[in-house]
Scaffold this motif. Structure first.
Motif, PDB file in Angstrom:
ATOM      1  N   PRO A 328     -17.065 -28.950  17.543  1.00 41.01           N
ATOM      2  CA  PRO A 328     -15.793 -29.420  16.988  1.00 41.01           C
ATOM      3  C   PRO A 328     -15.583 -28.909  15.568  1.00 41.01           C
ATOM      4  CG  PRO A 328     -17.412 -31.187  16.978  1.00 41.01           C
ATOM      5  CD  PRO A 328     -18.036 -30.061  17.722  1.00 41.01           C
ATOM      6  N   SER A 329     -14.361 -28.872  15.151  1.00 43.16           N
ATOM      7  CA  SER A 329     -14.039 -28.432  13.794  1.00 43.16           C
ATOM      8  C   SER A 329     -14.724 -29.343  12.778  1.00 43.16           C
ATOM      9  CB  SER A 329     -12.520 -28.433  13.574  1.00 43.16           C
ATOM     10  OG  SER A 329     -11.898 -27.507  14.441  1.00 43.16           O
ATOM     11  N   GLY A 330     -15.211 -28.728  11.741  1.00 40.00           N
ATOM     12  CA  GLY A 330     -15.902 -29.484  10.703  1.00 40.00           C
ATOM     13  C   GLY A 330     -17.402 -29.561  10.889  1.00 40.00           C
ATOM     14  N   SER A 331     -17.895 -29.120  12.057  1.00 39.30           N
ATOM     15  CA  SER A 331     -19.343 -29.095  12.257  1.00 39.30           C
ATOM     16  C   SER A 331     -19.962 -28.040  11.353  1.00 39.30           C
ATOM     17  CB  SER A 331     -19.675 -28.795  13.724  1.00 39.30           C
ATOM     18  OG  SER A 331     -19.121 -29.771  14.582  1.00 39.30           O
ATOM     19  N   THR A 332     -21.204 -28.261  10.966  1.00 34.74           N
ATOM     20  CA  THR A 332     -21.858 -27.354  10.022  1.00 34.74           C
ATOM     21  C   THR A 332     -22.422 -26.137  10.740  1.00 34.74           C
ATOM     22  OG1 THR A 332     -23.940 -28.580  10.247  1.00 34.74           O
ATOM     23  CG2 THR A 332     -22.463 -29.216   8.446  1.00 34.74           C
ATOM     24  N   ALA A 333     -22.341 -25.006  10.041  1.00 35.09           N
ATOM     25  CA  ALA A 333     -22.986 -23.773  10.472  1.00 35.09           C
ATOM     26  C   ALA A 333     -24.102 -23.488   9.478  1.00 35.09           C
ATOM     27  CB  ALA A 333     -21.984 -22.629  10.520  1.00 35.09           C
ATOM     28  N   ARG A 334     -25.314 -23.253   9.977  1.00 40.70           N
ATOM     29  CA  ARG A 334     -26.481 -23.138   9.106  1.00 40.70           C
ATOM     30  C   ARG A 334     -27.078 -21.737   9.175  1.00 40.70           C
ATOM     31  NH1 ARG A 334     -28.068 -28.083   7.323  1.00 40.70           N
ATOM     32  NH2 ARG A 334     -27.119 -29.884   8.379  1.00 40.70           N
ATOM     33  N   ALA A 335     -27.666 -21.324   8.050  1.00 42.45           N
ATOM     34  CA  ALA A 335     -28.314 -20.010   7.979  1.00 42.45           C
ATOM     35  C   ALA A 335     -29.562 -20.015   8.848  1.00 42.45           C
ATOM     36  CB  ALA A 335     -28.679 -19.683   6.534  1.00 42.45           C
ATOM     37  N   THR A 336     -29.719 -18.946   9.598  1.00 39.96           N
ATOM     38  CA  THR A 336     -30.854 -18.866  10.519  1.00 39.96           C
ATOM     39  C   THR A 336     -32.074 -18.219   9.892  1.00 39.96           C
ATOM     40  OG1 THR A 336     -29.974 -16.768  11.368  1.00 39.96           O
ATOM     41  CG2 THR A 336     -29.347 -18.791  12.531  1.00 39.96           C
ATOM     42  N   ALA A 337     -32.001 -17.771   8.664  1.00 39.15           N
ATOM     43  CA  ALA A 337     -33.134 -17.171   7.953  1.00 39.15           C
ATOM     44  C   ALA A 337     -32.753 -17.065   6.481  1.00 39.15           C
ATOM     45  CB  ALA A 337     -33.478 -15.794   8.519  1.00 39.15           C
ATOM     46  N   PRO A 338     -33.706 -16.992   5.592  1.00 36.80           N
ATOM     47  CA  PRO A 338     -33.371 -16.817   4.170  1.00 36.80           C
ATOM     48  C   PRO A 338     -32.815 -15.433   3.895  1.00 36.80           C
ATOM     49  CG  PRO A 338     -35.752 -16.674   4.505  1.00 36.80           C
ATOM     50  CD  PRO A 338     -35.166 -17.107   5.816  1.00 36.80           C
ATOM     51  N   GLY A 339     -31.977 -15.330   2.908  1.00 40.29           N
ATOM     52  CA  GLY A 339     -31.393 -14.037   2.573  1.00 40.29           C
ATOM     53  C   GLY A 339     -30.380 -14.156   1.457  1.00 40.29           C
ATOM     54  N   THR A 340     -29.534 -13.111   1.363  1.00 42.65           N
ATOM     55  CA  THR A 340     -28.516 -13.039   0.308  1.00 42.65           C
ATOM     56  C   THR A 340     -27.137 -12.869   0.952  1.00 42.65           C
ATOM     57  OG1 THR A 340     -30.099 -11.968  -1.165  1.00 42.65           O
ATOM     58  CG2 THR A 340     -27.773 -11.826  -1.755  1.00 42.65           C
ATOM     59  N   VAL A 341     -26.206 -13.654   0.503  1.00 42.60           N
ATOM     60  CA  VAL A 341     -24.834 -13.564   1.038  1.00 42.60           C
ATOM     61  C   VAL A 341     -24.196 -12.277   0.529  1.00 42.60           C
ATOM     62  CG1 VAL A 341     -22.580 -14.659   1.136  1.00 42.60           C
ATOM     63  CG2 VAL A 341     -24.655 -16.068   1.110  1.00 42.60           C
ATOM     64  N   VAL A 385     -26.447 -24.838   4.697  1.00 44.62           N
ATOM     65  CA  VAL A 385     -25.095 -24.855   5.272  1.00 44.62           C
ATOM     66  C   VAL A 385     -24.290 -23.728   4.620  1.00 44.62           C
ATOM     67  CG1 VAL A 385     -22.970 -26.160   5.562  1.00 44.62           C
ATOM     68  CG2 VAL A 385     -25.190 -27.325   5.718  1.00 44.62           C
ATOM     69  N   VAL A 386     -23.736 -22.859   5.469  1.00 47.55           N
ATOM     70  CA  VAL A 386     -22.935 -21.745   4.954  1.00 47.55           C
ATOM     71  C   VAL A 386     -21.448 -22.004   5.128  1.00 47.55           C
ATOM     72  CG1 VAL A 386     -24.777 -20.088   5.363  1.00 47.55           C
ATOM     73  CG2 VAL A 386     -23.078 -20.507   7.163  1.00 47.55           C
ATOM     74  N   GLY A 387     -21.083 -22.961   5.990  1.00 44.52           N
ATOM     75  CA  GLY A 387     -19.669 -23.264   6.210  1.00 44.52           C
ATOM     76  C   GLY A 387     -19.492 -24.292   7.302  1.00 44.52           C
ATOM     77  N   GLU A 388     -18.217 -24.496   7.666  1.00 46.34           N
ATOM     78  CA  GLU A 388     -17.883 -25.452   8.710  1.00 46.34           C
ATOM     79  C   GLU A 388     -17.171 -24.734   9.850  1.00 46.34           C
ATOM     80  OE1 GLU A 388     -15.614 -28.566   7.021  1.00 46.34           O
ATOM     81  OE2 GLU A 388     -17.253 -29.292   5.712  1.00 46.34           O
ATOM     82  N   VAL A 389     -17.463 -25.211  11.048  1.00 51.27           N
ATOM     83  CA  VAL A 389     -16.890 -24.588  12.252  1.00 51.27           C
ATOM     84  C   VAL A 389     -15.373 -24.787  12.257  1.00 51.27           C
ATOM     85  CG1 VAL A 389     -16.857 -24.644  14.779  1.00 51.27           C
ATOM     86  CG2 VAL A 389     -19.031 -24.923  13.531  1.00 51.27           C
ATOM     87  N   GLY A 390     -14.680 -23.736  12.722  1.00 52.45           N
ATOM     88  CA  GLY A 390     -13.224 -23.825  12.840  1.00 52.45           C
ATOM     89  C   GLY A 390     -12.728 -22.894  13.939  1.00 52.45           C
ATOM     90  N   THR A 391     -11.487 -22.474  13.827  1.00 52.51           N
ATOM     91  CA  THR A 391     -10.895 -21.583  14.833  1.00 52.51           C
ATOM     92  C   THR A 391     -10.036 -20.529  14.175  1.00 52.51           C
ATOM     93  OG1 THR A 391      -9.568 -21.523  16.885  1.00 52.51           O
ATOM     94  CG2 THR A 391      -8.939 -23.147  15.177  1.00 52.51           C
ATOM     95  N   THR A 392     -10.447 -20.080  12.991  1.00 53.71           N
ATOM     96  CA  THR A 392      -9.693 -19.063  12.260  1.00 53.71           C
ATOM     97  C   THR A 392      -9.924 -17.698  12.886  1.00 53.71           C
ATOM     98  OG1 THR A 392     -11.530 -18.732  10.719  1.00 53.71           O
ATOM     99  CG2 THR A 392      -9.853 -20.355  10.096  1.00 53.71           C
ATOM    100  N   GLY A 393      -8.979 -16.771  12.631  1.00 51.32           N
ATOM    101  CA  GLY A 393      -9.116 -15.433  13.153  1.00 51.32           C
ATOM    102  C   GLY A 393      -8.730 -15.361  14.617  1.00 51.32           C
ATOM    103  N   ARG A 394      -9.327 -14.438  15.320  1.00 47.29           N
ATOM    104  CA  ARG A 394      -9.016 -14.216  16.744  1.00 47.29           C
ATOM    105  C   ARG A 394      -9.844 -15.201  17.566  1.00 47.29           C
ATOM    106  NH1 ARG A 394     -10.199 -10.577  21.019  1.00 47.29           N
ATOM    107  NH2 ARG A 394      -8.291  -9.733  21.974  1.00 47.29           N
ATOM    108  N   SER A 395      -9.268 -16.372  17.778  1.00 49.92           N
ATOM    109  CA  SER A 395      -9.996 -17.449  18.442  1.00 49.92           C
ATOM    110  C   SER A 395      -9.041 -18.278  19.260  1.00 49.92           C
ATOM    111  CB  SER A 395     -10.699 -18.334  17.399  1.00 49.92           C
ATOM    112  OG  SER A 395     -11.241 -19.473  17.990  1.00 49.92           O
ATOM    113  N   THR A 396      -9.562 -18.836  20.334  1.00 52.19           N
ATOM    114  CA  THR A 396      -8.747 -19.684  21.204  1.00 52.19           C
ATOM    115  C   THR A 396      -9.067 -21.160  21.017  1.00 52.19           C
ATOM    116  OG1 THR A 396     -10.359 -19.485  23.003  1.00 52.19           O
ATOM    117  CG2 THR A 396      -8.570 -17.878  22.940  1.00 52.19           C
ATOM    118  N   GLY A 397     -10.036 -21.480  20.197  1.00 53.63           N
ATOM    119  CA  GLY A 397     -10.400 -22.887  19.991  1.00 53.63           C
ATOM    120  C   GLY A 397     -11.569 -22.981  19.035  1.00 53.63           C
ATOM    121  N   PRO A 398     -11.903 -24.202  18.585  1.00 50.99           N
ATOM    122  CA  PRO A 398     -12.993 -24.377  17.624  1.00 50.99           C
ATOM    123  C   PRO A 398     -14.343 -23.962  18.231  1.00 50.99           C
ATOM    124  CG  PRO A 398     -11.634 -26.351  17.759  1.00 50.99           C
ATOM    125  CD  PRO A 398     -11.233 -25.481  18.906  1.00 50.99           C
ATOM    126  N   HIS A 399     -14.971 -23.062  17.574  1.00 52.10           N
ATOM    127  CA  HIS A 399     -16.321 -22.652  17.973  1.00 52.10           C
ATOM    128  C   HIS A 399     -16.916 -21.818  16.848  1.00 52.10           C
ATOM    129  CE1 HIS A 399     -14.147 -18.954  18.989  1.00 52.10           C
ATOM    130  NE2 HIS A 399     -15.334 -18.320  18.951  1.00 52.10           N
TER     131      HIS A 399
END
Length: 427
Positions: A328-341, A385-399
């Motif tokens: 769902p929108s607002g869910s957290t997206a987390r980094a899968t390994a250490p690194g640099t943005v 946490v790098v961001g929150e799930v949404g549906t921006t860009g070329r998307s048909t729904g929150p994922h």
């Protein structure tokens, strides 16, 4: 007329003996009685016998005195021999006690030195044991060496406080010079029993110290083998996932001097080998931790996998360069390994996207975000946490659209997720 049997002197009067002494006109006479004669005879005999006895005594006195002196000399010699024998026995037992004392002190010194060496080894092992404990896995914890006896474990205290107690234990068994005489009062069997008991005590403690030493070696071997096995497992899993590692480590360019098992430098060699194995394990873990093997949306189902699929908008076959996690929108997206943005913003069909460079040629992308919580150049750690799930860009729904790229080319993220599950317990 005479009657038969009648003596001629019968009826005559016996006159007493008379001694007449005439001297000129003087005449004297003495009447000698029989008892006086007997007395005089007895007196004379007594005097003669006494004279003979006195003469014999004077004649035999030197022989008697010589015999008595010889007997006294023999008795004195016997006493002196007995005293000399006792004195020699005391000296012999005293010497034996001194030798026993020196032997006991030597053995105590050897045991205390061995104990100090084991305590020093334990101090050297402490950092490695901490590293090994941090790297130990459930499989490794099952491969523990034999248990150490409680009384032996107490002698391995880090501060070495067990040494005085050990010395005091042996001091009680060490003989002293003052006890040499009193040891004569003991039977030989009791003395031998005490010596045997002391020898058994020394042997028991020495065997206990050897047990500690062998347990240390066994523990080092177990940790070394576990470290190598874990490093090999991680290395094989990384190679199977297409990650290049130092696969020739330990397979070639080997050698070194032969170190016998009873060599005094064996412990140092074992410690060095354990240190090398832990270094290799740390290297493998560091490499694995830098790879994107974690789940960016834990607990979320996968709605679309990597590969060719029907495009959800155009309805025609197209390459899907990542994995989609339904959330769902607002869910957290987390980094899968250490690194640099390296990217944090709008990126065409990705919508709001974050790209992280993990090194070793790997990078990850998190797209269709409704919100970005990092900025370019920021260092992130695993799970941040790098961001929150949404549906921006070329998307048909929150994922969450998640990509893994190796040297700029998209690869299947599922391979790394499986790798994370496989080696995650070792990290």
């Amino acid at each position: 007329m005479k009657h038969p049997g009648q003596t001629t002197g019968f009826g005559r009067r016996k006159e007493p003996h008379t001694v007449i002494i005439a001297r000129g006109d003087e005449i004297r006479h003495f009447t000698v009685r029989p008892w006086i004669m007997a007395f005089l005879g007895s007196t004379l005999a007594t005097i003669v016998i006494g004279y003979l006895l006195a003469t014999s005594y004077l004649v035999l006195r030197d022989d008697l005195i010589g015999a008595m002196a010889a007997r006294q000399a023999r008795l004195q010699q016997a006493y002196e021999d007995r005293i000399s024998a006792l004195r020699a026995q005391v000296d012999r037992i005293t010497s034996r006690q001194l030798l026993d004392q020196q032997l006991v002190e030597t053995k105590v010194s050897e045991l205390l030195e061995q104990q100090a060496q084991l305590s020093s080894r334990h101090g050297r092992l402490a950092p490695l044991l901490d590293r090994a404990a941090a790297a130990e896995t459930p499989q490794a914890s099952a491969a523990t060496p034999p248990d150490i006896k409680p009384e032996i474990r107490a002698s391995l205290s880090d501060d070495g406080t067990s040494a005085p107690s050990l010395a005091s234990a042996f001091a009680a068994t060490a003989p002293t010079k003052s006890s040499a005489f009193w040891s004569l009062l003991k039977s030989p069997q009791e003395s031998e029993t005490a010596a045997d008991h002391a020898d058994k005590l020394f042997a028991s403690i020495k065997q206990s110290l050897k047990t500690i030493e062998s347990d240390q070696i066994a523990r080092i071997d177990s940790l070394t083998e576990n470290a190598y096995q874990t490093a090999d497992t991680i290395s094989e899993a990384l190679e199977a996932s297409g990650v290049k590692v130092d696969s020739d480590y330990g397979k070639s360019d080997v050698g070194g001097p032969l170190i016998a098992l009873d060599n005094p430098h064996m412990f140092d060699a074992k410690v060095q080998e354990l240190d090398e194995s832990l270094d290799r394990l740390d290297k493998m873990k560091e490499t694995a931790r830098r790879l994107p093997i974690a789940n960016p949306a834990p607990g979320r189902p996968v709605s679309s996998t990597f590969g060719v699929r029907t495009d959800p908008i155009l309805g025609m076959p197209a390459l899907h360069s990542g994995m989609d996690f339904r959330a769902p929108s607002g869910s957290t997206a987390r980094a899968t390994a250490p690194g640099t943005v390296v990217k944090a913003g709008w990126n065409g069909g990705y919508g709001r996207m974050v790209e992280i460079d993990h090194g070793f040629g790997f990078s990850t992308r998190y797209a269709h975000l409704s919100r970005i919580d990092v900025k370019e150049g920021q260092k992130v750690s695993l799970g941040d946490v790098v961001g929150e799930v949404g549906t921006t860009g070329r998307s048909t729904g929150p994922h969450l659209h998640y990509e893994v790229r190796q040297n700029g080319e998209a690869v299947n993220p599922l391979r790394f997720l499986k790798l994370g599950k496989e080696i995650g317990r070792y990290l």
